[in-house]
Design a protein around this motif. Structure first.
Motif, short mmCIF file in Angstrom:
data_model
loop_
_atom_site.label_atom_id
_atom_site.label_comp_id
_atom_site.label_asym_id
_atom_site.label_seq_id
_atom_site.Cartn_x
_atom_site.Cartn_y
_atom_site.Cartn_z
N ASN A 54 0.79 -1.23 0.00
CA ASN A 54 0.00 0.00 0.00
C ASN A 54 0.83 1.29 0.00
O ASN A 54 0.28 2.36 0.19
N TYR A 56 3.63 3.50 -2.32
CA TYR A 56 4.19 3.60 -3.67
C TYR A 56 4.94 4.91 -3.85
O TYR A 56 4.61 5.92 -3.23
N ILE A 90 -3.80 2.38 -2.69
CA ILE A 90 -2.60 3.07 -2.19
C ILE A 90 -2.98 3.90 -0.97
O ILE A 90 -3.89 4.74 -1.03
N LEU A 93 1.26 7.65 -1.11
CA LEU A 93 1.91 7.90 -2.39
C LEU A 93 2.92 9.01 -2.15
O LEU A 93 2.57 10.09 -1.67
#
Length: 136
Positions: A54, A56, A90, A93
Protein backbone atom coordinates in the motif's frame (compact mmCIF):
# COMPACT_ATOMS: atom_id res chain seq x y z
CA UNK A 1 10.92 7.66 -21.03
CA UNK A 2 13.58 7.16 -23.70
CA UNK A 3 11.37 9.01 -26.21
CA UNK A 4 10.94 11.93 -23.81
CA UNK A 5 14.68 12.07 -23.23
CA UNK A 6 15.23 12.18 -27.01
CA UNK A 7 12.63 14.94 -27.46
CA UNK A 8 13.73 16.74 -24.31
CA UNK A 9 12.01 17.19 -20.98
CA UNK A 10 9.67 20.10 -20.32
CA UNK A 11 12.26 21.63 -17.94
CA UNK A 12 15.97 21.54 -18.78
CA UNK A 13 16.84 21.02 -15.12
CA UNK A 14 15.27 17.56 -15.38
CA UNK A 15 17.56 16.35 -18.19
CA UNK A 16 19.31 13.02 -17.60
CA UNK A 17 22.92 12.22 -18.45
CA UNK A 18 23.36 9.62 -21.18
CA UNK A 19 24.89 7.06 -18.77
CA UNK A 20 21.78 7.20 -16.55
CA UNK A 21 19.10 6.78 -19.20
CA UNK A 22 18.74 3.06 -18.50
CA UNK A 23 17.41 3.79 -15.01
CA UNK A 24 14.08 4.70 -16.58
CA UNK A 25 13.60 1.38 -18.38
CA UNK A 26 11.99 -0.23 -15.33
CA UNK A 27 9.18 2.33 -15.26
CA UNK A 28 7.36 0.55 -18.10
CA UNK A 29 4.34 -1.14 -16.57
CA UNK A 30 0.93 -1.69 -18.15
CA UNK A 31 -0.68 -1.93 -14.69
CA UNK A 32 1.17 0.83 -12.82
CA UNK A 33 1.66 3.54 -15.45
CA UNK A 34 -0.16 5.67 -18.01
CA UNK A 35 0.75 7.80 -21.02
CA UNK A 36 -0.82 11.04 -22.20
CA UNK A 37 -1.13 11.04 -26.00
CA UNK A 38 -2.01 13.98 -28.29
CA UNK A 39 -2.61 13.31 -32.00
CA UNK A 40 -1.00 9.89 -31.68
CA UNK A 41 2.19 11.26 -30.07
CA UNK A 42 3.07 10.58 -26.42
CA UNK A 43 3.71 13.86 -24.60
CA UNK A 44 4.20 12.62 -21.04
CA UNK A 45 3.71 9.71 -18.68
CA UNK A 46 3.22 8.95 -15.04
CA UNK A 47 2.88 6.04 -12.73
CA UNK A 48 3.75 4.41 -9.45
CA UNK A 49 6.39 1.96 -8.24
CA UNK A 50 5.54 -0.28 -5.29
CA UNK A 51 7.78 0.08 -2.25
CA UNK A 52 5.85 -2.24 0.08
CA UNK A 53 2.20 -3.02 0.80
CA UNK A 54 0.00 0.00 0.00
CA UNK A 55 3.01 2.37 -0.27
CA UNK A 56 4.19 3.60 -3.67
CA UNK A 57 6.63 6.07 -5.17
CA UNK A 58 4.95 8.24 -7.80
CA UNK A 59 6.65 9.60 -10.89
CA UNK A 60 5.75 11.92 -13.76
CA UNK A 61 7.77 12.59 -16.91
CA UNK A 62 6.76 15.42 -19.22
CA UNK A 63 8.39 16.12 -22.55
CA UNK A 64 8.69 19.52 -24.18
CA UNK A 65 5.59 18.52 -26.12
CA UNK A 66 3.37 19.20 -23.08
CA UNK A 67 4.00 22.94 -23.35
CA UNK A 68 1.12 23.30 -25.83
CA UNK A 69 -1.10 20.95 -23.79
CA UNK A 70 -0.32 21.79 -20.15
CA UNK A 71 -3.89 21.72 -18.85
CA UNK A 72 -4.74 18.49 -20.67
CA UNK A 73 -1.54 16.89 -19.40
CA UNK A 74 -2.10 18.02 -15.81
CA UNK A 75 -5.69 16.75 -15.78
CA UNK A 76 -4.58 13.46 -17.34
CA UNK A 77 -1.91 12.96 -14.68
CA UNK A 78 -4.41 13.74 -11.91
CA UNK A 79 -6.94 11.26 -13.31
CA UNK A 80 -4.27 8.63 -13.94
CA UNK A 81 -2.95 8.86 -10.40
CA UNK A 82 -6.46 8.85 -8.89
CA UNK A 83 -7.26 5.70 -10.87
CA UNK A 84 -4.05 3.99 -9.68
CA UNK A 85 -4.65 5.03 -6.05
CA UNK A 86 -8.08 3.44 -6.15
CA UNK A 87 -7.12 0.34 -8.16
CA UNK A 88 -4.04 -0.45 -6.07
CA UNK A 89 -5.50 0.67 -2.71
CA UNK A 90 -2.60 3.07 -2.19
CA UNK A 91 -2.48 4.43 1.34
CA UNK A 92 0.74 6.41 0.90
CA UNK A 93 1.91 7.90 -2.39
CA UNK A 94 5.23 9.74 -2.21
CA UNK A 95 7.62 11.43 -4.59
CA UNK A 96 10.85 13.45 -4.57
CA UNK A 97 11.09 16.92 -6.12
CA UNK A 98 14.33 18.80 -6.69
CA UNK A 99 14.93 21.59 -4.19
CA UNK A 100 14.98 24.32 -6.85
CA UNK A 101 11.86 23.21 -8.76
CA UNK A 102 8.90 25.33 -7.54
CA UNK A 103 6.73 24.22 -10.48
CA UNK A 104 7.11 20.67 -9.20
CA UNK A 105 6.08 21.75 -5.68
CA UNK A 106 2.92 23.44 -6.99
CA UNK A 107 2.04 20.43 -9.15
CA UNK A 108 2.51 17.98 -6.26
CA UNK A 109 0.37 20.15 -4.00
CA UNK A 110 -2.33 20.36 -6.70
CA UNK A 111 -2.27 16.55 -6.73
CA UNK A 112 -3.01 16.57 -2.99
CA UNK A 113 0.52 15.99 -1.70
CA UNK A 114 2.16 17.72 1.24
CA UNK A 115 5.80 18.65 1.78
CA UNK A 116 7.37 16.36 4.39
CA UNK A 117 10.85 17.86 4.39
CA UNK A 118 14.21 18.18 2.69
CA UNK A 119 16.30 15.12 1.79
CA UNK A 120 19.95 16.12 1.45
CA UNK A 121 21.90 14.78 -1.56
CA UNK A 122 19.01 12.51 -2.44
CA UNK A 123 19.17 11.95 -6.19
CA UNK A 124 21.81 10.34 -8.38
CA UNK A 125 23.42 13.74 -9.06
CA UNK A 126 23.63 14.71 -5.38
CA UNK A 127 20.77 17.20 -5.56
CA UNK A 128 18.72 18.00 -2.50
CA UNK A 129 15.07 17.02 -2.95
CA UNK A 130 11.90 17.55 -0.99
CA UNK A 131 9.77 14.56 -0.08
CA UNK A 132 6.12 15.11 -0.95
CA UNK A 133 3.48 12.60 0.06
CA UNK A 134 -0.24 12.01 0.01
CA UNK A 135 -1.53 9.81 2.83
CA UNK A 136 -5.05 8.36 2.99
Amino acid sequence: AQFYMDVGFNFSMLEVKEEHRGLFDDLLSPTHAFTCVVNGVPIGSGGVVPLWENVYEGWVIGSRLINKNKVYFAKSVKKGLEDLIEKLDIIRLQTAIKENFPTGFRFAEWLGMKNEGLMKKYDIYGNNCYRYARVK
